[in-house]
Design an enzyme around this catalytic site. Structure first.
Site, PDB file in Angstrom:
ATOM      1  N   ASN A 152      40.144  22.695  39.514  1.00 30.44           N
ATOM      2  CA  ASN A 152      41.293  23.017  39.130  1.00 30.44           C
ATOM      3  C   ASN A 152      42.468  23.403  37.867  1.00 30.44           C
ATOM      4  OD1 ASN A 152      42.014  22.284  41.429  1.00 30.44           O
ATOM      5  ND2 ASN A 152      41.864  20.148  41.774  1.00 30.44           N
ATOM      6  N   LEU A 153      42.910  24.612  38.123  1.00 31.65           N
ATOM      7  CA  LEU A 153      43.192  25.094  36.393  1.00 31.65           C
ATOM      8  C   LEU A 153      44.301  25.257  36.729  1.00 31.65           C
ATOM      9  CD1 LEU A 153      41.093  28.132  36.020  1.00 31.65           C
ATOM     10  CD2 LEU A 153      40.798  26.342  35.298  1.00 31.65           C
ATOM     11  N   TYR A 186      37.677  31.559  52.742  1.00 33.65           N
ATOM     12  CA  TYR A 186      37.874  31.476  51.298  1.00 33.65           C
ATOM     13  C   TYR A 186      36.372  30.883  50.913  1.00 33.65           C
ATOM     14  CZ  TYR A 186      39.304  30.953  45.941  1.00 33.65           C
ATOM     15  OH  TYR A 186      39.226  31.375  44.525  1.00 33.65           O
ATOM     16  N   LEU A 216      32.799  34.565  38.810  1.00 33.83           N
ATOM     17  CA  LEU A 216      33.099  32.647  38.846  1.00 33.83           C
ATOM     18  C   LEU A 216      33.737  32.281  40.338  1.00 33.83           C
ATOM     19  CD1 LEU A 216      36.621  33.898  36.123  1.00 33.83           C
ATOM     20  CD2 LEU A 216      34.190  33.018  35.934  1.00 33.83           C
TER      21      LEU A 216
END
Length: 311
Positions: free
Chosen positions: A166-167, A136, A105
């Site tokens: 985005n979550l 990152y 992921l």
């Protein structure tokens, strides 16, 4: 052992991992979800020993050091080094111990900062990254490329990458110091209702657009991928294919919470990128779309907030 075999899930105690574990499809597998105290993913020897001992049939890599802009800017070394170590150690140990299926992921932060919307998978590594989370992003790119290279050298290895938008959702972070947009709005509007405030301030004019998907929907896509990883392309966005304005998110949250005040806009505050939208062509061809509408997802998330976070 459940019917489909043994599965190692990293990051099983985070928001994404907890939603993956809660999905009904998890019952088809024997899921190993060690916390960091049990398995330090930055320790290459420990990771290989764990995989050699448990011999999972599949690995889902959902772990990572994550944080907002301030954290990424303050600790770029840690965000690069730790995420790179986690990804490399896990992917290489899986390959060395004979794991044939691995689902990695990633993150849309891998896309160039100036890439045109919608963001397409082939745009990765075509331009400069967003400086505030470059470390990152680099770690996520390397892990994805490592999966690509292993597939190139070993045709039997199904090492694939999903790139979620985005979550938000259950098990999110609602503390304003650590939360992202949707949980922050939920907390803010709930507090306005509790305190009887007549107005809530929005940074900027509220017209910037964001794509936020319910985390339970990502879990649904992950389990579909786990059941048929050979059907996946090497890298694929997982998203809605459409977005909403910041004003839309505030209005929907206010409706769900039952707050009837008014919104004001502080035009002096920063708003970030005007848009960041994923292309979903590959996802559509694969035969999946996110099933949860925005209002329904926010309603489920608000119920979770009331049960576990509201004062």
């Amino acid at each position: 052992m459940a019917g489909k075999g043994r599965l190692l899930l990293t990051g099983g105690t985070g928001m994404v991992g907890r939603n993956i574990r809660a999905h009904p499809a998890a019952r088809d597998w024997t899921v190993l979800a060690p916390g960091s105290a049990e398995l330090d993913l930055t320790d290459a020897a420990a990771v290989e020993a764990f995989l050699d001992r448990h011999r999972p049939d599949m690995v889902i890599h959902a772990a990572g050091r994550v944080g907002g802009i301030q954290a990424n800017m303050a600790h770029p070394v840690a965000f690069l080094d730790q995420n790179l170590a986690m990804g490399r150690n896990l992917v290489m140990a899986a390959h060395r111990t004979g794991v044939r299926k691995l689902l990695n992921l990633a993150s849309t932060c891998m896309y160039p900062r100036a890439a045109p919307n919608p963001l397409r998978e082939e745009m990765v590594l075509t331009g400069e990254l967003e400086p505030t989370n470059e470390g990152y992003a680099l770690a996520k790119i390397v892990t994805m490329r490592l999966c690509d290279y292993i597939r190139r050298e070993d045709e039997a290895a199904q090492y694939k990458t999903l790139i979620p938008c985005n979550l938000y959702g259950l098990h999110d972070k609602f503390d304003p110091k650590h939360s992202h947009l949707v949980p922050a709005i939920i907390h803010k509007v709930h507090e306005a209702k509790v305190q009887g405030l007549e107005s809530v301030e929005i940074w900027g004019d509220g017209t910037a657009r964001r794509e936020f998907m319910f985390a339970g929907d990502l879990a649904d896509a992950v389990w579909k991928a786990a059941a048929g990883i050979d059907t996946l392309p090497g890298a694929m966005n997982i998203g809605l294919g459409h977005d909403h304005t910041i004003n839309d998110y505030y209005a929907t949250v206010a409706e769900v919470v039952g707050w009837t005040g008014r919104f004001t806009h502080d035009l002096s505050k920063p708003v970030g990128m005007k848009q960041k939208l994923c292309a979903t062509d590959r996802q559509a061809a694969w035969g999946w779309s996110a099933p949860t509408a925005l209002r329904d997802g926010i309603a489920q998330t608000y119920r979770h907030y009331l049960e576990h976070h509201a004062a």
